[in-house]
Write an enzyme that holds these catalytic residues in place. Structure first.
Site, PDB file in Angstrom:
ATOM      1  N   ASP A  33      50.959  58.227  47.106  1.00 43.01           N
ATOM      2  CA  ASP A  33      50.902  59.142  45.959  1.00 43.01           C
ATOM      3  C   ASP A  33      52.287  59.421  45.394  1.00 43.01           C
ATOM      4  O   ASP A  33      52.452  60.302  44.569  1.00 43.01           O
ATOM      5  CB  ASP A  33      50.196  60.453  46.342  1.00 43.01           C
ATOM      6  CG  ASP A  33      50.878  61.165  47.496  1.00 43.01           C
ATOM      7  OD1 ASP A  33      51.811  60.594  48.100  1.00 43.01           O
ATOM      8  OD2 ASP A  33      50.481  62.308  47.800  1.00 43.01           O
ATOM      9  N   LYS A  60      57.095  70.598  55.963  1.00 38.13           N
ATOM     10  CA  LYS A  60      56.646  71.792  55.239  1.00 38.13           C
ATOM     11  C   LYS A  60      57.213  73.088  55.832  1.00 38.13           C
ATOM     12  O   LYS A  60      56.474  73.946  56.328  1.00 38.13           O
ATOM     13  CB  LYS A  60      55.109  71.870  55.213  1.00 38.13           C
ATOM     14  CG  LYS A  60      54.409  70.558  54.898  1.00 38.13           C
ATOM     15  CD  LYS A  60      53.821  70.518  53.522  1.00 38.13           C
ATOM     16  CE  LYS A  60      53.516  69.121  53.038  1.00 38.13           C
ATOM     17  NZ  LYS A  60      52.524  68.342  53.734  1.00 38.13           N
ATOM     18  N   ASP A  71      55.798  63.179  43.609  1.00 38.17           N
ATOM     19  CA  ASP A  71      54.540  63.104  44.360  1.00 38.17           C
ATOM     20  C   ASP A  71      53.489  63.628  43.396  1.00 38.17           C
ATOM     21  O   ASP A  71      53.514  64.798  43.004  1.00 38.17           O
ATOM     22  CB  ASP A  71      54.636  63.991  45.607  1.00 38.17           C
ATOM     23  CG  ASP A  71      53.314  64.080  46.370  1.00 38.17           C
ATOM     24  OD1 ASP A  71      52.240  63.919  45.758  1.00 38.17           O
ATOM     25  OD2 ASP A  71      53.349  64.334  47.583  1.00 38.17           O
TER      26      ASP A  71
HETATM   27  N1  GDD Z   1      45.350  55.401  55.269  1.00 33.67           N
HETATM   28  C1  GDD Z   1      45.562  56.710  55.372  1.00 33.67           C
HETATM   29  N2  GDD Z   1      44.935  57.409  56.374  1.00 33.67           N
HETATM   30  N3  GDD Z   1      46.371  57.332  54.498  1.00 33.67           N
HETATM   31  C2  GDD Z   1      46.567  58.665  54.626  1.00 33.67           C
HETATM   32  C3  GDD Z   1      45.953  59.433  55.636  1.00 33.67           C
HETATM   33  C4  GDD Z   1      45.081  58.760  56.567  1.00 33.67           C
HETATM   34  O1  GDD Z   1      44.496  59.346  57.470  1.00 33.67           O
HETATM   35  N4  GDD Z   1      46.350  60.731  55.499  1.00 33.67           N
HETATM   36  C5  GDD Z   1      47.181  60.758  54.431  1.00 33.67           C
HETATM   37  N5  GDD Z   1      47.312  59.520  53.893  1.00 33.67           N
HETATM   38  C6  GDD Z   1      48.121  59.129  52.737  1.00 33.67           C
HETATM   39  C7  GDD Z   1      47.810  59.941  51.486  1.00 33.67           C
HETATM   40  O2  GDD Z   1      46.831  59.276  50.685  1.00 33.67           O
HETATM   41  C8  GDD Z   1      49.131  59.969  50.778  1.00 33.67           C
HETATM   42  O3  GDD Z   1      49.302  58.828  49.975  1.00 33.67           O
HETATM   43  C9  GDD Z   1      50.153  59.909  51.905  1.00 33.67           C
HETATM   44  O4  GDD Z   1      49.454  59.437  53.059  1.00 33.67           O
HETATM   45  C10 GDD Z   1      50.783  61.285  52.203  1.00 33.67           C
HETATM   46  O5  GDD Z   1      49.762  62.238  52.394  1.00 33.67           O
HETATM   47  P1  GDD Z   1      49.769  63.630  51.608  1.00 33.67           P
HETATM   48  O6  GDD Z   1      48.578  64.370  52.056  1.00 33.67           O
HETATM   49  O7  GDD Z   1      49.958  63.398  50.160  1.00 33.67           O
HETATM   50  O8  GDD Z   1      51.038  64.311  52.245  1.00 33.67           O
HETATM   51  P2  GDD Z   1      52.040  65.370  51.598  1.00 33.67           P
HETATM   52  O9  GDD Z   1      52.336  65.034  50.192  1.00 33.67           O
HETATM   53  O10 GDD Z   1      51.533  66.719  51.885  1.00 33.67           O
HETATM   54  O11 GDD Z   1      53.370  65.168  52.492  1.00 33.67           O
HETATM   55  C11 GDD Z   1      53.881  63.870  52.746  1.00 33.67           C
HETATM   56  O12 GDD Z   1      54.544  63.351  51.607  1.00 33.67           O
HETATM   57  C12 GDD Z   1      55.741  64.078  51.202  1.00 33.67           C
HETATM   58  C13 GDD Z   1      56.312  63.347  50.005  1.00 33.67           C
HETATM   59  O13 GDD Z   1      55.431  63.420  48.950  1.00 33.67           O
HETATM   60  C14 GDD Z   1      54.848  63.965  53.940  1.00 33.67           C
HETATM   61  O14 GDD Z   1      55.168  62.632  54.307  1.00 33.67           O
HETATM   62  C15 GDD Z   1      56.121  64.750  53.583  1.00 33.67           C
HETATM   63  O15 GDD Z   1      57.036  64.673  54.661  1.00 33.67           O
HETATM   64  C16 GDD Z   1      56.763  64.138  52.344  1.00 33.67           C
HETATM   65  O16 GDD Z   1      57.906  64.888  51.949  1.00 33.67           O
HETATM   66 MG    MG Z   2      51.492  63.785  48.794  1.00 35.34          MG
END
Ligand code: GDD
Ligand code: MG
Length: 342
Positions: free
Chosen positions: A106, A157, A217
């Site tokens: 994303d 977070k 993001d």
């Molecule tokens: N295949 C798969 N399986 N993908 C997953 C899964 C899973 O179980 N869980 C999450 N993802 C994918 C989501 O689709 C997304 O593209 C990515 O992993 C990150 O998940 P988010 O749910 O969007 O996390 P976030 O935005 O809260 O936090 C993450 O991204 C930040 C940057 O945007 C973390 O990595 C943070 O440390 C980081 O700063």
């Molecule tokens: Mg995200």
């Protein structure tokens, strides 16, 4: 080189838009978001891409199939149950024989992936993580480093009082294959609170790649709106989009008295009636009918939307198939007439 893109999460923060389309497929400048990411990687010579999918993979597969028409070899790794960011990569381990990029599916950026890889090699790193600088780190993973760029601490977070840096995890990693040894098989496991802390405990060479290239993001309606506007305004770039003032596709009918102030994109088969006013950045998807006197400003309309006479739509996002009534006023709204499905 190869990249694995994590596209498996449910995308709950992007509701109600994700009631109709899974997060990786939401349209950005009228193409699926993830297609922009894939084409961007291809520009950097990353020519093999694996999509690590779990949640509702069918529409992704149906659109991309085996990647024909893309400049990359596209394959899929499917999870039967959500395995988390790291578990999903372990599940795709059959695809990992040498250093590999891992991307949160994303995030979109103008990052120089080739330069990041060169730094990874120079450092002889086990893992390299791209960092971006943000105002509000509490929504992300904060990363502390030393002067040489070595990662010292990872805080996912954090509360504001625990924020020690505005450099955060940009969701792009380069990993050596043996990082997979840190991930248990067939079990829910995360990079953020599992693999990264363990790498640090073991003193593995784990480096940051700081950069200030465009980064976003798109996982909330606000951020999703922003990437569309930024692409139209030329604040970021995608090989799928040439920023121009007016992009009017085939089969559109725009009444001579309608006014379009760019950047405005009209996809195939749209109509814009007499005296209607569209002020960009605005993206109007395929087959939308905008009646006379309607006003659209800084908004995203997906496909097949009817906007009746004199309706006013400002700073809003409207998912496909909606009907906006005569004289209706929408401001700062995200609308989807589709109900959640299981
Ligand atoms: N295949 C798969 N399986 N993908 C997953 C899964 C899973 O179980 N869980 C999450 N993802 C994918 C989501 O689709 C997304 O593209 C990515 O992993 C990150 O998940 P988010 O749910 O969007 O996390 P976030 O935005 O809260 O936090 C993450 O991204 C930040 C940057 O945007 C973390 O990595 C943070 O440390 C980081 O700063
Ligand atoms: Mg995200």
């Amino acid at each position: 080189m190869k990249a694995i893109i994590l596209v498996g999460g449910e995308g709950t923060r992007l509701r109600p838009l994700t009631y109709s389309v899974v997060k990786p497929m939401v349209p950005v400048a009228n193409r699926p978001f993830i297609e922009h990411v894939i084409c961007k990687l291809a520009l950097h010579g990353i020519d093999e891409i694996v999509l690590a999918m779990g949640y509702k993979p069918d529409s992704i597969y149906a659109y991309f199939k085996d990647g024909e028409g893309l400049d990359v070899k596209l394959t899929y790794s499917l999870e039967e149950k959500p395995l988390g960011t790291a578990g999903a990569i372990k599940n795709a381990s059959g695809h990992i024989k040498e250093s590999v990029f891992v991307l949160n599916g994303d995030c979109f950026s103008d990052l120089d992936y080739s330069d990041m890889h060169r730094q990874h090699l120079r450092n002889k790193a086990k893992a390299t993580i791209a960092l971006t600088h943000v105002e509000d780190p509490t929504r992300f993973g904060v990363v502390e480093t030393d002067a040489s760029g070595r990662v010292l601490r990872f805080i996912e977070k954090p509360k504001w009082e625990d924020v020690t840096s505005h450099w955060i995890n940009a969701g792009v990693y380069i990993l050596e294959p043996d990082v997979l040894d840190y991930i248990p098989d067939n079990q829910f496991y995360m990079f953020e609170n599992g693999v990264f802390p363990r790498l640090l405990e073991n003193g593995a060479p784990f480096y940051a790649y700081h950069n200030r290239a465009y980064w976003i993001d798109m996982g909330t309606p606000e951020q999703y709106h922003r990437i569309n506007s930024d692409l139209l305004l030329g604040n970021c770039s995608s090989p799928l989009h040439a920023a121009r003032d007016l992009i009017i596709s085939e089969g559109c009918e725009v009444h001579p008295s309608a006014s379009l102030t760019g950047p405005v994109m009209l996809a195939e088969g749209c109509s814009v009636g007499a005296g209607a006013r569209i002020t960009g950045p605005a993206v109007i998807g395929r087959g939308c009918r905008i009646a006379g006197g309607a006003v659209i400003e800084n908004s995203l309309l997906w496909e097949d939307i009817t906007v009746a006479e004199d309706a006013i739509i400002i700073n809003s996002i409207i998912a496909s198939g909606a009907k906006i009534n005569k004289g209706q006023r929408l401001q700062g709204q995200t609308i989807n007439h589709k109900a959640p499905t299981t």
